[in-house]
Design a protein around this motif. Structure first.
Motif, short mmCIF file in Angstrom:
data_model
loop_
_atom_site.label_atom_id
_atom_site.label_comp_id
_atom_site.label_asym_id
_atom_site.label_seq_id
_atom_site.Cartn_x
_atom_site.Cartn_y
_atom_site.Cartn_z
N ARG A 78 0.84 -1.50 0.08
CA ARG A 78 0.09 -0.37 0.04
C ARG A 78 1.02 1.14 0.14
N SER A 79 1.88 1.45 0.54
CA SER A 79 3.07 2.61 0.90
C SER A 79 3.46 2.09 -0.63
N ILE A 80 4.21 1.32 -0.97
CA ILE A 80 4.15 1.79 -2.71
C ILE A 80 3.14 2.19 -3.33
N ALA A 81 2.29 1.61 -3.14
CA ALA A 81 0.91 2.19 -4.77
C ALA A 81 1.34 3.56 -4.22
N MET A 82 0.82 4.05 -3.03
CA MET A 82 0.61 5.71 -2.52
C MET A 82 2.00 6.40 -2.15
N GLY A 83 3.56 5.67 -3.20
CA GLY A 83 4.45 6.30 -3.26
C GLY A 83 4.27 6.73 -4.67
N LEU A 84 3.62 5.27 -5.28
CA LEU A 84 3.71 5.91 -7.07
C LEU A 84 2.87 7.12 -7.04
N TRP A 85 2.10 6.69 -6.83
CA TRP A 85 0.72 8.01 -6.76
C TRP A 85 0.97 9.20 -6.80
N SER A 86 1.44 9.34 -5.61
CA SER A 86 2.05 10.59 -5.45
C SER A 86 2.99 11.15 -6.71
N THR A 87 3.44 10.29 -7.20
CA THR A 87 4.02 11.94 -7.68
C THR A 87 3.28 12.17 -9.35
N PHE A 88 1.99 11.75 -9.23
CA PHE A 88 1.84 12.11 -11.03
C PHE A 88 1.20 13.81 -11.57
N VAL A 89 1.36 14.68 -10.45
CA VAL A 89 1.54 15.80 -10.70
C VAL A 89 3.50 16.51 -10.86
N GLY A 90 3.91 15.85 -10.46
CA GLY A 90 4.99 16.11 -11.06
C GLY A 90 5.45 15.07 -12.91
N VAL A 91 5.06 14.17 -12.65
CA VAL A 91 5.54 12.89 -14.28
C VAL A 91 4.29 13.79 -15.26
N ALA A 92 3.33 14.50 -14.88
CA ALA A 92 2.83 15.11 -15.47
C ALA A 92 3.14 16.58 -16.52
N PHE A 93 4.19 17.24 -15.70
CA PHE A 93 4.96 18.10 -15.56
C PHE A 93 6.23 17.96 -16.37
N ALA A 94 6.65 16.92 -16.03
CA ALA A 94 7.73 16.54 -17.01
C ALA A 94 7.31 15.83 -17.93
N LEU A 95 6.44 15.08 -18.49
CA LEU A 95 6.06 14.91 -20.01
C LEU A 95 5.57 15.86 -20.73
N THR A 96 4.71 16.35 -20.01
CA THR A 96 4.08 18.44 -20.80
C THR A 96 5.29 18.27 -21.44
N ALA A 97 6.50 18.50 -20.60
CA ALA A 97 7.59 19.35 -20.84
C ALA A 97 7.84 18.83 -22.32
N ALA A 98 8.26 17.16 -22.00
CA ALA A 98 8.79 16.70 -22.95
C ALA A 98 8.35 16.13 -23.75
N GLY A 99 7.31 16.37 -24.32
CA GLY A 99 6.24 15.90 -25.79
C GLY A 99 5.59 17.22 -26.10
N GLY A 100 5.74 18.07 -25.08
CA GLY A 100 4.74 19.18 -25.47
C GLY A 100 5.10 20.51 -26.98
N GLY A 101 6.57 20.43 -26.64
CA GLY A 101 7.06 21.46 -27.40
C GLY A 101 6.91 20.52 -29.29
N TRP A 102 7.14 19.17 -29.37
CA TRP A 102 6.74 18.66 -30.21
C TRP A 102 5.47 18.64 -30.59
N VAL A 103 4.80 18.45 -29.51
CA VAL A 103 2.99 18.26 -30.51
C VAL A 103 2.61 20.15 -30.60
N LEU A 104 3.16 21.01 -30.13
CA LEU A 104 2.84 22.40 -30.76
C LEU A 104 3.45 22.65 -31.97
N ALA A 105 4.78 22.25 -32.13
CA ALA A 105 5.34 23.05 -33.58
C ALA A 105 4.54 21.37 -34.34
#
Length: 403
Positions: free
Chosen positions: A141-168
């Protein structure tokens, strides 16, 4: 405990359904992209609408303001709605709103879609972590909640990584359409992978009782403590990611990229540490104490003119650790889904409050005190977080012994 809460508690899960956990986590990532897509495309949106930075700032912050106002309310009504139904409603609404945004509506209508995106995001961040806890075995359970708690950081990282390619290649409408498709795809995945809610549910709380129920959430440590600790995390994390690179000199470009990733690593590792080595309550205290010490080291480096990169990386790792451990407090303090849903509502509300208040506090402090203005608010938030975790866990345990 109330009989209604006890009747809602499912039989203990003895196995962890990792595809289901991953699906729920991805729902959180897509919900967090309701913030990251506008943050990333801020200037493109401003140019497309001919809006002032202040007006576009309101477009960005509206989603968080909804969570700030209604976070606890959604946590209170979630058991009556059903967690899977609430999640499906949030993901489906988010897909429709992102599709509308891709059609370039007038600015007032765009703001209205952002207002309802706040409702969508709040439904997801209350329902999904509650379902994560329900479908995780105690040993995971703690591992699963540790994974869950990354969701905001992962969203910003994925958007920064792929957003420029999609916008272009596909312009602004393409970026928003990709988000709509992602929300819809995860909604379908939930339909197939997450079991339906049971037939029995708690009754809807009476409208007149909501203020009293709000007060009860913040008067019980099992529901208030995770949100309180998470407030001190969000008050520091977003401000540090914004202001620390500004003091990094030649290291600024690569440090700005690496700091969010290190913070995500700290958040995720909190789950592993809490599962196998140290209880979440102790981990929260240790993490905030480490943040205070790393903050002092950062101040020393700034004063002596030393490179801040090594200390900054350690600092953001410890900040992420505090955030992940705060989420880990939810199942640690109570096994009941209804209580956990109320706690996630408080986390949503106080987390949005921290992210709203933290950056202005750091900005004003740096304007008045220079580099040490970055350190002093950090020390204050860290020490208060450590003190709250210490007092809260001690009083929660005392209340359990009396009952």
């Amino acid at each position: 405990m109330p009989a209604s809460s006890a009747s809602l508690a499912p039989a203990p899960t003895i196995t962890t359904h990792w595809p289901r956990i991953t699906t729920l986590w991805l729902c959180g990532v897509l919900a967090a992209m309701q913030f990251s897509k506008v943050s990333f495309a801020f200037q493109a949106l401003q140019a497309a609408y001919g809006a002032t930075p202040a007006a576009m700032g309101w477009i960005l912050s509206t989603v968080g303001m909804v969570g700030l106002v209604f976070g606890v309310t959604v946590g209170l009504v979630a058991p009556a709605i059903g967690y899977r139904r609430l999640l499906l409603a949030g993901m489906g609404l988010g897909a429709v709103l992102a599709l509308l945004q891709s059609l370039a509506p007038p600015l007032p209508l765009l703001w209205l879609t952002r207002l309802f995106e706040g409702v969508s995001q709040l439904a997801v961040v209350v329902a999904a972590p509650t379902l994560v806890m329900q479908h995780s075995a105690p040993r995971h359970r703690s591992i699963a909640m540790g994974l869950w708690s990354t969701f905001v950081g992962v969203a910003f990282a994925l958007t920064a990584a792929g957003g420029g390619w999609v916008l272009a290649r596909f312009q602004l409408s393409g970026l928003l359409l990709v988000h709509a498709v992602g929300m819809a795809a995860m909604c379908v995945a939930v339909l197939f992978l997450v079991p339906a809610d049971g037939a029995r549910s708690q009754p809807w709380p009476a409208l007149a009782s909501l203020p009293q129920l709000h007060a009860r959430i913040y008067s019980q440590w099992a529901t208030a403590l995770p949100g309180g600790c998470f407030f001190f995390y969000t008050a520091s994390a977003i401000a540090l990611l914004t202001f620390v690179p500004q003091h990094a000199g030649a290291d600024r470009p690569w440090l700005a990229v690496l700091l969010p990733l290190v913070s995500i690593a700290g958040t995720f590792s909190a789950g592993w540490l809490a599962q196998s080595l140290v209880a979440p309550a102790r981990l929260v205290r240790a993490a905030f104490a480490g943040v205070a010490l790393a903050g002092l080291a950062l101040g020393a480096c700034l004063t002596l003119g030393l490179a801040i990169a090594p200390v900054a990386l350690l600092l953001l790792y410890l900040v992420g650790l505090a955030g992940g451990a705060s989420f880990g407090l939810i199942p640690y303090l109570s096994p009941l889904p209804a209580t956990q849903a109320r706690a996630t509502g408080a986390v949503a509300q106080l987390g949005n409050l921290g992210s709203t208040l933290g950056p202005p506090v750091f900005a004003l402090a740096t304007m008045a005190l220079g580099a040490w203005g970055l350190v002093l608010p950090l020390l204050g938030f860290a020490l208060l977080g450590c003190a709250l975790a210490s007092v809260g866990t001690r009083r929660h345990q005392a209340a359990l012994q009396k009952s």
